[in-house]
Scaffold this motif. Structure first.
Motif, PDB file in Angstrom:
ATOM      1  N   ALA A   1      56.412 -47.030 145.710  1.00 44.16           N
ATOM      2  CA  ALA A   1      57.385 -47.123 146.804  1.00 44.16           C
ATOM      3  C   ALA A   1      58.384 -48.247 146.541  1.00 44.16           C
ATOM      4  N   THR A   2      57.936 -49.318 145.916  1.00 42.47           N
ATOM      5  CA  THR A   2      58.826 -50.447 145.637  1.00 42.47           C
ATOM      6  C   THR A   2      59.865 -50.122 144.575  1.00 42.47           C
ATOM      7  N   GLU A   3      59.652 -49.050 143.798  1.00 40.80           N
ATOM      8  CA  GLU A   3      60.590 -48.651 142.748  1.00 40.80           C
ATOM      9  C   GLU A   3      61.621 -47.631 143.230  1.00 40.80           C
ATOM     10  N   GLU A   4      61.433 -47.080 144.423  1.00 38.82           N
ATOM     11  CA  GLU A   4      62.374 -46.073 144.925  1.00 38.82           C
ATOM     12  C   GLU A   4      63.821 -46.558 144.957  1.00 38.82           C
ATOM     13  N   PRO A   5      64.092 -47.781 145.433  1.00 38.93           N
ATOM     14  CA  PRO A   5      65.494 -48.227 145.460  1.00 38.93           C
ATOM     15  C   PRO A   5      66.160 -48.206 144.088  1.00 38.93           C
ATOM     16  N   THR A   6      65.394 -48.455 143.031  1.00 32.84           N
ATOM     17  CA  THR A   6      65.937 -48.441 141.669  1.00 32.84           C
ATOM     18  C   THR A   6      66.404 -47.049 141.277  1.00 32.84           C
ATOM     19  N   VAL A   7      65.646 -46.038 141.661  1.00 33.10           N
ATOM     20  CA  VAL A   7      66.016 -44.652 141.355  1.00 33.10           C
ATOM     21  C   VAL A   7      67.322 -44.301 142.061  1.00 33.10           C
ATOM     22  N   PHE A   8      67.417 -44.623 143.334  1.00 35.36           N
ATOM     23  CA  PHE A   8      68.628 -44.329 144.088  1.00 35.36           C
ATOM     24  C   PHE A   8      69.828 -45.086 143.514  1.00 35.36           C
ATOM     25  N   ALA A   9      69.640 -46.370 143.208  1.00 36.63           N
ATOM     26  CA  ALA A   9      70.728 -47.202 142.697  1.00 36.63           C
ATOM     27  C   ALA A   9      71.267 -46.691 141.359  1.00 36.63           C
TER      28      ALA A   9
END
Length: 118
Positions: A91-99
């Protein structure tokens, strides 16, 4: 957009970029937990013994008789955040995928994860 239940039938089919270049094979579909719609797919890329799964948005994707065409180029997709073949996106890596794709990110309801594998 095509229904999520139909996307599961495309597992193992080619994923291609706007120019028709093969990126890899569709591995899984992740839905947006806010609306239960297909949001991202994982694509199996790499060489024998060095495969990994990269994430690509499904917004604007279309299907052809034997492939899913995404709207992002092969280079951008293969450079995307990835997980091991048997891995799971934290879950903590989700923002990286979106970015990586310049897609705005916000957590799901009550701070829950935004992507769920189907």
């Amino acid at each position: 957009m095509f229904p999520a239940e139909n996307l599961r039938d495309w597992r193992g089919e080619n994923v291609i970029d706007p120019d028709g270049a093969k990126i890899g094979e569709l591995e899984a579909v992740y839905v947006d937990t806010l609306n239960d719609e297909p949001a991202y797919a994982t694509v199996r890329v790499g060489f024998i013994g060095r495969h990994r799964l990269v994430f690509v948005p499904l917004a604007g994707a279309t299907v052809t008789p034997k492939a899913v065409r995404v709207r992002f180029g092969k280079k951008q997709v293969t450079d995307a955040p990835s997980i091991e073949l048997d891995g799971e996106l934290a879950a903590t890596e989700e923002p990286t995928v979106f970015a990586h794709y310049n897609v705005p990110y916000e957590t799901g309801i009550s701070g829950a994860r935004r992507l769920a594998r189907r």
